[in-house]
Design an enzyme around this catalytic site. Sequence first.
Site: not given
Lengths: 329, 329, 329, 329
Positions: C51, C71-72, C144, C215-216
């Site tokens: 990412r 997003s991975g 994100k 997503s983080s």
Amino acid sequence: MASVQIFKFSISSPADISPLQKIQEAGYDPSQILAVVGKTEGNGCVNDFSRTLASAVWEPLIPADAVTVFSGGTEGVLSPHVTLFLRETGDATTGLSASVGHTRTLAPHEVGTEEQARQVATTVAQLMRQMDVTTEQVHLVLVKCPLLTSDKLQAIRAQGMVPITSDTYESMARSRYASAIGIAAALGEVPEGDVPAIMRQGQGEHRWSAKASCSSGAELDDCHILVLASPAPTSSSPTRQQRLHAVSRPMADAMDAASLLHLLDQVRKDAGEVVQVFAKAEADPSGRVRGFRHTMNTDSDIHSTRHARAAVGGLIAGLVSDAEIYITI
Amino acid sequence: MASVQIFKFSISSPADISPLQKIQEAGYDPSQILAVVGKTEGNGCVNDFSRTLASAVWEPLIPADAVTVFSGGTEGVLSPHVTLFLRETGDATTGLSASVGHTRTLAPHEVGTEEQARQVATTVAQLMRQMDVTTEQVHLVLVKCPLLTSDKLQAIRAQGMVPITSDTYESMARSRYASAIGIAAALGEVPEGDVPAIMRQGQGEHRWSAKASCSSGAELDDCHILVLASPAPTSSSPTRQQRLHAVSRPMADAMDAASLLHLLDQVRKDAGEVVQVFAKAEADPSGRVRGFRHTMNTDSDIHSTRHARAAVGGLIAGLVSDAEIYITI
Amino acid sequence: MASVQIFKFSISSPADISPLQKIQEAGYDPSQILAVVGKTEGNGCVNDFSRTLASAVWEPLIPADAVTVFSGGTEGVLSPHVTLFLRETGDATTGLSASVGHTRTLAPHEVGTEEQARQVATTVAQLMRQMDVTTEQVHLVLVKCPLLTSDKLQAIRAQGMVPITSDTYESMARSRYASAIGIAAALGEVPEGDVPAIMRQGQGEHRWSAKASCSSGAELDDCHILVLASPAPTSSSPTRQQRLHAVSRPMADAMDAASLLHLLDQVRKDAGEVVQVFAKAEADPSGRVRGFRHTMNTDSDIHSTRHARAAVGGLIAGLVSDAEIYITI
Amino acid sequence: MASVQIFKFSISSPADISPLQKIQEAGYDPSQILAVVGKTEGNGCVNDFSRTLASAVWEPLIPADAVTVFSGGTEGVLSPHVTLFLRETGDATTGLSASVGHTRTLAPHEVGTEEQARQVATTVAQLMRQMDVTTEQVHLVLVKCPLLTSDKLQAIRAQGMVPITSDTYESMARSRYASAIGIAAALGEVPEGDVPAIMRQGQGEHRWSAKASCSSGAELDDCHILVLASPAPTSSSPTRQQRLHAVSRPMADAMDAASLLHLLDQVRKDAGEVVQVFAKAEADPSGRVRGFRHTMNTDSDIHSTRHARAAVGGLIAGLVSDAEIYITI
């Protein structure tokens, strides 16, 4: 003190029970087994069935009052093996004594709590009284304790209770901590009256025991406990009857070669050799070891416990030139 | 010999280029950078994008003829860091010299083959001639070399050729081996004429170099090479101008603390201190280390390379009390 | 409503910026880029540098007010790709509108808290006002958001504060949750006044948004936000000017093929085809999915998030016959 | 044809033998067990001790001529369970017949070779003759076969022989392939005379069986085989006596929802319901599935087999709304 003999054997798989025959070849009987303490080659985490397999094959073969303590995780150079503690018969003395016991079965909601700490403390104290040893003579208290599986978490919630953690892997650490605090209380390393407060504060408070080695597993519902003691070495050279000794010393961190070299010097001075090493490994929760940033806590591919065993195992195995050592988290 | 200075800095992530400012604060200029050699915190395997990220941020900032060598994998206590090799200006001598270069770009079908070995051998020989050093004075040859990705495998097959392996992870080992044999040829550790036969026989033949440190990555298509040399220590005490030395010695296995202690003794005798360690780690393919069964090759959850770096890293970091060391597979 | 065009391209690595040329070949200019939303092939967890690499290569190439959302995790059949959202010029209308923005930088101690929820809610509300859309017209809000690294944890503690969690992986879930609650508040799915209480209660309370996809990542310190809206389909057939539509529907669980088939039926009725799918995946924290025990939460070798993406990705990719879909945790 | 009944039960751990009691409650006796086919929650790779544990607890409880087939790996939504095949007594007919057997023990050097293929072919042919079924009536041949452990590799080398692979994980694929070719030969899918050539050419040649389901394990040294057959459905509606049917169809790739929907349509037409699904999953070795690049073969953190089971398991579980399905590599 009832003396114990120690044997160590490599195993070809978690299901390998060939050591049973080997102790018989050495003149011992399975009825003398006090404890089977092994390192098996699973991940050492929640879904480590190598421990369960080892327990399943060994438990029918040992006395009812003996205990098994299997710790998964032979990362790096570590080698799967079992250490057998055997009761010496007659008046043979080896210089080493051991005693084993169980706590009662812990209900799911008790795992990792003050109640577990209390149960462990009580059992350890009983074992020490049986052995008639002082806290100074105790060098190791091994505990195998339960963890919270998805099923146990569900059972807790079904009773309308809140689990100490919803993370099964995290529950392993909570259970180890409760056991260690129990040991520390029994050994006088923390005041028994402080246990409730310590358990409430959680792991951040850095209370610890210099003698505890606790590991968690899904394969049991009570705590299996072994206490190992050794009298202080006498001024005279050890006789054949007192040929086993225990020495111990806390490691300051995962890179503490100095403490290990210090203990090895003691052994060398006594013209001894190392029979077995029991050591704990940890990925420092601060994210640093001796000032250096480590990445064990941010590696989402390998749990920090596996990293830590590999690293500390690599250090100790190299220093003692033996890979069949008991390194756990 | 052109002298080099060595600086080592911790990095907070693979993208951390703060060491660039730190060398400037120390009076050096980025134009003096010869090589950036780093350990980054990826898995060190095929899909390690920490290496690619580090290369992407560093390469625009260093001279066109400088090289980057990033090795992923800071398992256990190992700590992410970069080592910068800087050209000294004027006639300053440090006691250490280095030279860097690249092979030509390798076509996918050449990766891990005799041709790669030949290209590495030729480049290493050229670098040694430039430096005017003997093979005895060379203590380290670092190589970063390509691997086979799925795309490269497909390209090979599209040309009607058969790849040396279909396993991308296995291709990392093949590429390292080809580079190491190239180094061994350049250093006279294997006869140059034997290279074709050695490469045909595969890795089973146990040919090796005592000076090679090779690692593979998806982030490059040629080989990046650094040769490090040091004259034999003179009988007199080292002067300030010759304050850097290199010593080297092969490790017999992943538990070889003795070789490390031997080198540390040398350093201590010279009243020196350890600036950096470059070491290789391996999970013995026989499945045993020093006679003990290890489980690194049968662990389907963690690649053996990660196990080996953690274990050997744990041993060396403990012995030198430094976690910013360059341990690779 | 300002219309957007959507393009989707496969990428050969996280560093692949070839889509930039492809949109130019299609007659668009990089200055029209509103958002780059990609799936990259890292582990999607804390130490996913794929990412960071993608962000590092893309951010210098897109307008200052555009956002990246990487997003991975392309587990199973999922295929690495980027979706580009491009501003249409002039009065071209596509039937789809989008708007993007950032929150302010969040201090480490704010990550995963009510404050993050509030910042996200405010920004989403602003974007909706800019777009002049109703909550019903919004089909997707992509966020994100940051996570807690070891360094951020240390920074929090250095200020004498207690982090919401000491587990970096767990912090990813906390941050996603805060963002999702912020979105739910902006869309009226939860009353804005309830946000403080909801955030205090933690994730156990099952509050959720039917439109949020959060997503983080460690690669950013603020929240990147994209709001996607589509008017209700008109009774007449869609014209060329309104050829893009969004439909959405919550999945009841990770096995909910029926909801997907329902949406695909809608597309089929409109004689449409699927351009892109945005879906969330989760390992049910109860340890059961549709009554069946799953083992995602007790697998200490693979994080549950990776399991969940692989499973839900496998289901959706099979149903739409497309592996370049955006499945995140 | 001897008829079999099928029961399927969830298990709470690999050691859970509660299904034994459940079949008794349903009026069956353990002596009627023909096969125990289970999915256990290990990694499904070399060091999966969940399979060994399941075998260890089940084998003492089933008839000597019954077989166990345990496949590790319940990735994603897949749920641990066992399927029991029970001999019907008297003249009860179910519409389904099965027969089980073992090959002789394979020497380590035979694993994954032509000899293994030949042994499997011979045993499958014998079982089919016993059952008196045609190749068209066979819908599934399940084989559990050995792999090469480090110990077996060492044994091969000790005999001066060269193992087919030095990679224990790779040996699992080789063993599966040999078994599958054996099945294909017995079913006439490949000419028996071609087996030596096919085995020499290796897996690149894309020979396959539409009926084979083979998995490897360290827990056995011979091959366990189950053949499942079903007569073609008669034109009339199935009677109570013929209430079990098998249908089968190859999946074109890991995203082939169409083939599954086709089979489900057949079941629906017969007003049937799905009792159990047996399917194979694979990460396409080309690195692409249906034209899309997948990353299963370049993920060095999770083996491709685990990815593939999760993805295909997610697809099928969603379509049949059942997570207790037998998905293997």
